[in-house]
Design an enzyme around this catalytic site. Structure first.
Site, mmCIF file in Angstrom:
data_model
loop_
_atom_site.group_PDB
_atom_site.id
_atom_site.type_symbol
_atom_site.label_atom_id
_atom_site.label_comp_id
_atom_site.label_asym_id
_atom_site.label_seq_id
_atom_site.Cartn_x
_atom_site.Cartn_y
_atom_site.Cartn_z
ATOM 1 N N ASP A 462 1.196 -1.303 -0.094
ATOM 2 C CA ASP A 462 -0.085 -0.104 -0.054
ATOM 3 C C ASP A 462 0.635 1.286 0.406
ATOM 4 O O ASP A 462 1.614 1.382 1.280
ATOM 5 C CB ASP A 462 -0.524 -0.191 1.245
ATOM 6 C CG ASP A 462 -1.820 1.047 1.529
ATOM 7 O OD1 ASP A 462 -1.711 2.215 0.442
ATOM 8 O OD2 ASP A 462 -2.689 1.011 1.770
ATOM 9 N N HIS A 463 0.772 2.159 -1.212
ATOM 10 C CA HIS A 463 1.941 3.410 -1.237
ATOM 11 C C HIS A 463 1.167 4.307 -0.340
ATOM 12 O O HIS A 463 2.224 5.465 -0.542
ATOM 13 C CB HIS A 463 1.543 3.123 -2.418
ATOM 14 C CG HIS A 463 3.437 4.291 -2.611
ATOM 15 N ND1 HIS A 463 4.103 4.208 -2.433
ATOM 16 C CD2 HIS A 463 3.390 4.956 -4.488
ATOM 17 C CE1 HIS A 463 5.089 4.619 -2.843
ATOM 18 N NE2 HIS A 463 4.780 5.487 -4.138
ATOM 19 N N ARG A 464 0.322 3.635 0.134
ATOM 20 C CA ARG A 464 -0.055 5.335 1.393
ATOM 21 C C ARG A 464 1.265 5.045 2.563
ATOM 22 O O ARG A 464 0.847 6.293 3.095
ATOM 23 C CB ARG A 464 -1.150 5.203 1.621
ATOM 24 C CG ARG A 464 -2.131 5.798 0.080
ATOM 25 C CD ARG A 464 -3.972 4.941 0.750
ATOM 26 N NE ARG A 464 -4.147 3.831 1.140
ATOM 27 C CZ ARG A 464 -5.366 3.201 2.082
ATOM 28 N NH1 ARG A 464 -6.499 4.366 1.789
ATOM 29 N NH2 ARG A 464 -5.277 2.204 2.030
#
Length: 493
Positions: A462-464
């Site tokens: 998850d790039h968040r």
């Protein structure tokens, strides 16, 4: 004890985890069986697992309200039990008490056994309540068979369509709804697709087209299908015994008519498959996925596994490459805790425990049970937990609790001979590792090209939460452990 107080209706219980319905997979008892308290009576599949439900009372089964394959809401009655069968026969054995204690409701078994006298209410096939496959009467539980014909919309600009329950006999149409209506001979009908006929020619549009292409007059044929309808085989047999038609036309007609519902399979989306689809769709369009890949020489790891198998205390333990991958992930999480976290809107929840999920393909679909608090287990305990988890999943006995609370997942696509993949995150997790097949490949080792055992890892995150640097370091640590597990253990522990 009165009949009403003897009969207990058992409702589908709340199976936990917020589940609201379940599908009846298998009844383990039948009407008339004597059952004991807590005896398993039915196997139910929820959106997460298949579970056996025990009896709440001892006694004799009086009615089963839902057949196998039916989806039932939590709280709905599924079985009726006579809690005092030794007190004698019931006054109305074909009925069971309703949950509210009002008027008794006929059971499914008793309704299916009802016979209607032909002189009073014979129902033709095609009417609601008519004969179903297997000779049964199709009914809704709690209602009697309806003997009204199914309604169809009237045709445009013409006479309303007749109900589909018509009998065709020697060129006349006989209706069953108004016995007093005189029998009217059918007029000559010119069918543009099948030629002139002396009555109704029953044939589907594809069959009519085939007859036209083959030059066969449908009016000259005797149908072998339902209600005397003409089938493709009837037309083809007539064509073979008559004029030979040009081969290209036959080929085109056959090809055009061969694509249809008769060659399609429709699979209901329910249970585990439905939940998986919902979770994957929600995750794919909520968390911004990034996937990185790393190819690793795991020759030393495979040799370490072989030495481990040969140790006396490990000879009865299932030792697979997945065990080392799981250990590598757990050690890498300790070095990079942010990977084991959840996006919670206005905050990130970093978890100090690792519930390690292992994706498992089962007959009912993909499930992801997890090993609780796997980071605290020894290598031997981890091996035993993984073995139990996989065997339980394959037998279809994984409980909903075993599939909840996962924090990080491994999917072993290598067992299918696949090199790697771009896995989708389970909802609530920030990373998932795809472990590919271990293959012998040419590899540069100590300045020379040699045959080595190599695998490819794929990490989706998850790039968040996880940026490129963190994801790369995490994946690199997993690769370093698999490349030389003994050295990594000495350096990191």
């Amino acid at each position: 004890m009165s009949d009403m107080s003897r009969i207990k209706t058992f409702n589908l219980p709340d199976l936990g985890e917020g589940l609201t319905e379940g599908e009846i997979l298998t009844w383990l008892v039948k009407v008339g069986d004597i059952i004991e308290l807590n005896q398993p009576i039915v196997e139910v599949e929820t959106a997460k697992a298949a579970v056996e439900i025990p009896a709440k009372w001892a006694g004799q089964v009086q009615a089963i309200h839902h057949p196998e394959g039916t989806t039932v809401e939590v709280g709905a009655p599924i079985i009726a039990i006579d809690t005092d069968p030794g007190a004698g026969p019931l006054d109305a054995p074909s009925t069971t008490a309703t949950p509210s204690g009002d008027l008794p409701t006929p059971s499914a078994a008793s309704l299916a056994a009802v016979e209607v006298a032909p002189a009073e209410g014979m129902v033709e096939p095609g009417l609601i309540g008519g004969a179903a496959p297997g000779g049964r009467t199709a009914v809704l539980v709690g209602y009697g068979p309806r003997t009204t014909s199914a309604k169809r919309r009237p045709r445009k600009g013409g006479v309303p369509a007749q109900a589909p329950t018509l009998a065709v006999d020697h060129g006349v149409v006989v209706g069953d709804k108004h016995p007093s209506t005189p029998i009217i001979p059918a007029p000559q009908v010119h069918d543009r697709r099948g030629g002139a006929t002396g009555g109704l020619v029953l044939a589907k549009p594809p069959v009519r087209k085939l007859a036209k292409d083959l030059g066969v007059d449908l009016a000259t044929l005797t149908g072998s299908g339902p209600l005397g309808s003409i089938t493709r085989e009837d037309v083809q047999q007539a064509a073979n015994g008559a004029t030979v038609v040009a081969e290209p036309i036959t080929a085109i007609a056959t090809s055009a008519a061969s694509f249809g519902a008769d060659r399609e399979q429709r699979i209901p989306v329910k249970g585990v498959r439905k939940l998986t689809a919902e979770n994957m769709s929600r995750s794919a369009f909520t968390a911004p996925h990034v996937t990185e890949f790393l190819t690793v020489d795991v020759t030393r790891a495979m040799k370490a596994l072989e030495r481990l198998r040969n140790r006396r205390e490990w000879r009865d333990v299932r030792v697979s490459p997945l065990l080392l991958v799981a250990k590598a992930v757990l050690l890498a999480v300790k070095r990079h805790p942010m990977v084991n976290s959840t996006w919670a809107g206005d905050e990130i929840v970093v978890k100090e425990y690792v519930n390690l999920g292992i994706a498992a393909a089962t007959e009912r679909g993909l499930i992801v049970p997890n090993v609780k608090d796997a980071g605290r287990l020894s290598l031997r305990e981890l091996a035993d937990s993984l073995t139990d988890l996989v065997q339980t999943a394959k037998s279809g006995r994984t409980s909903p609790a075993d599939m909840s609370g996962g924090t990080l997942t491994i999917t072993n696509v290598g067992v299918f001979g696949v090199d790697t993949g771009t896995p989708i995150l389970p909802p609530g997790e920030s990373a998932i590792l795809a472990f590919g097949a271990v293959r012998e490949m040419p590899w540069v080792h100590k300045g020379k090209v040699k045959v080595r055992q190599v695998t490819t890892l794929g990490l989706s995150f998850d790039h968040r939460i996880i940026d490129g640097e963190l994801g790369s370091k995490f994946l690199r640590d997993i690769g370093d452990f698999l490349a030389d597990p003994e050295a990594a253990l000495l350096a990191w522990t």
